[in-house]
Design an enzyme around this catalytic site. Structure first.
Site, PDB file in Angstrom:
ATOM      1  N   ASP A   1       0.884  -1.188  -0.242  1.00  0.00           N
ATOM      2  CA  ASP A   1       0.115   0.008  -0.140  1.00  0.00           C
ATOM      3  C   ASP A   1       0.886   1.189   0.073  1.00  0.00           C
ATOM      4  O   ASP A   1       0.349   2.398  -0.316  1.00  0.00           O
ATOM      5  CB  ASP A   1      -0.773   0.037   1.222  1.00  0.00           C
ATOM      6  CG  ASP A   1      -0.075  -0.011   2.459  1.00  0.00           C
ATOM      7  OD1 ASP A   1       0.558  -1.225   2.598  1.00  0.00           O
ATOM      8  OD2 ASP A   1      -0.281   0.807   3.534  1.00  0.00           O
TER       9      ASP A   1
ATOM     10  N   TYR B   1      10.956   3.520   0.569  1.00  0.00           N
ATOM     11  CA  TYR B   1      10.688   2.148   0.510  1.00  0.00           C
ATOM     12  C   TYR B   1       9.522   1.938  -0.311  1.00  0.00           C
ATOM     13  O   TYR B   1       9.363   1.285  -1.091  1.00  0.00           O
ATOM     14  CB  TYR B   1      10.170   2.096   1.983  1.00  0.00           C
ATOM     15  CG  TYR B   1       9.442   0.428   2.003  1.00  0.00           C
ATOM     16  CD1 TYR B   1      10.019  -0.334   2.162  1.00  0.00           C
ATOM     17  CD2 TYR B   1       7.948   0.569   2.097  1.00  0.00           C
ATOM     18  CE1 TYR B   1       9.179  -1.721   2.223  1.00  0.00           C
ATOM     19  CE2 TYR B   1       7.269  -0.559   2.010  1.00  0.00           C
ATOM     20  CZ  TYR B   1       7.975  -1.708   2.129  1.00  0.00           C
ATOM     21  OH  TYR B   1       7.142  -2.764   2.313  1.00  0.00           O
TER      22      TYR B   1
ATOM     23  N   LYS C   1       9.205  -0.249  -3.841  1.00  0.00           N
ATOM     24  CA  LYS C   1       8.057  -1.259  -4.167  1.00  0.00           C
ATOM     25  C   LYS C   1       7.341  -0.964  -5.464  1.00  0.00           C
ATOM     26  O   LYS C   1       7.080  -1.762  -6.197  1.00  0.00           O
ATOM     27  CB  LYS C   1       6.905  -1.234  -3.211  1.00  0.00           C
ATOM     28  CG  LYS C   1       7.655  -1.443  -1.693  1.00  0.00           C
ATOM     29  CD  LYS C   1       8.053  -2.952  -1.567  1.00  0.00           C
ATOM     30  CE  LYS C   1       7.145  -4.006  -1.738  1.00  0.00           C
ATOM     31  NZ  LYS C   1       8.012  -5.385  -1.355  1.00  0.00           N
TER      32      LYS C   1
END
Length: 198
Positions: free
Chosen positions: A6, A29, A33
């Site tokens: 998410d 981060y 992703k």
């Protein structure tokens, strides 16, 4: 098969994110992703599964305290103060159900693409703690926090509920997060003994 997060979203939505909503990661981060998603999509047949706030798994029955949910449950069970965010909305997801859904996606040969592999519904972390305490028959000692009040290594999106409607429409359904949490607590090896588990 690539598992994403998410954290690829900016958290400014006012309804659960769908797979085709534009990403906007807030941290390194989250960006990593998203780059992983891009690389996975270069494969001729690819699945990108976005998972979120995972709990449970092979160690759940041995009192595992990993992850936010595990730590919250452990604190409630031991009567300790529970630090919880009151301004972050998530779709808590059973790792067992996510693994099962992954297998069903492959077995069914669904069209390649991005899927939100999460349990249904959404909640704030304080709401999850209250529900866990109810299931455990305990009174939680909550310590409310906001994202702005804590120094975090990676900036979190405030609202990051994910919609699993696309996956459900393809025939792979996942239960509501409250049902998944209840099943997790049945096998959770808390300090009270099996007689006091739900």
């Amino acid at each position: 098969m690539h598992f994403s997060s998410d954290f690829v979203f900016d958290g400014r939505a006012d309804r659960p994110y769908a797979e085709d909503d534009p990403p906007g990661p807030l941290s390194v981060y989250g960006t990593s992703k998203l780059v992983g998603e891009w690389l996975a999509r270069e494969a001729p047949r690819h699945y990108v599964l976005r998972v979120e706030s995972l709990f449970g798994g092979p160690t759940a029955g041995r009192g595992a305290k990993s992850g936010s949910v595990g730590r919250i449950v452990d604190a409630i069970a031991q009567g300790r103060e529970v630090p919880v965010f009151t301004d972050r909305v998530v779709s808590p997801t059973s790792a067992v159900e996510a693994a099962s859904a992954t297998a069903r996606i492959l077995q069914a040969g669904l069209p390649p693409g991005v899927y939100h592999c999460v349990n249904g519904g959404a909640c704030r972390w304080d709401e999850l703690a209250v529900e866990a305490a109810r299931l455990l028959g305990r009174e939680p000692r909550l310590k409310p926090m906001t994202l702005d009040s804590v120094a975090l290594k990676a900036r979190r999106p405030r609202y990051c509920a994910l919609s699993n409607a696309k996956l459900a429409a393809a025939g792979v359904t996942m239960s509501d997060w409250k049902e998944a949490l209840a099943r997790y607590l049945v096998v959770w090896d808390g300090p009270f003994g099996s007689a006091e588990r739900p």
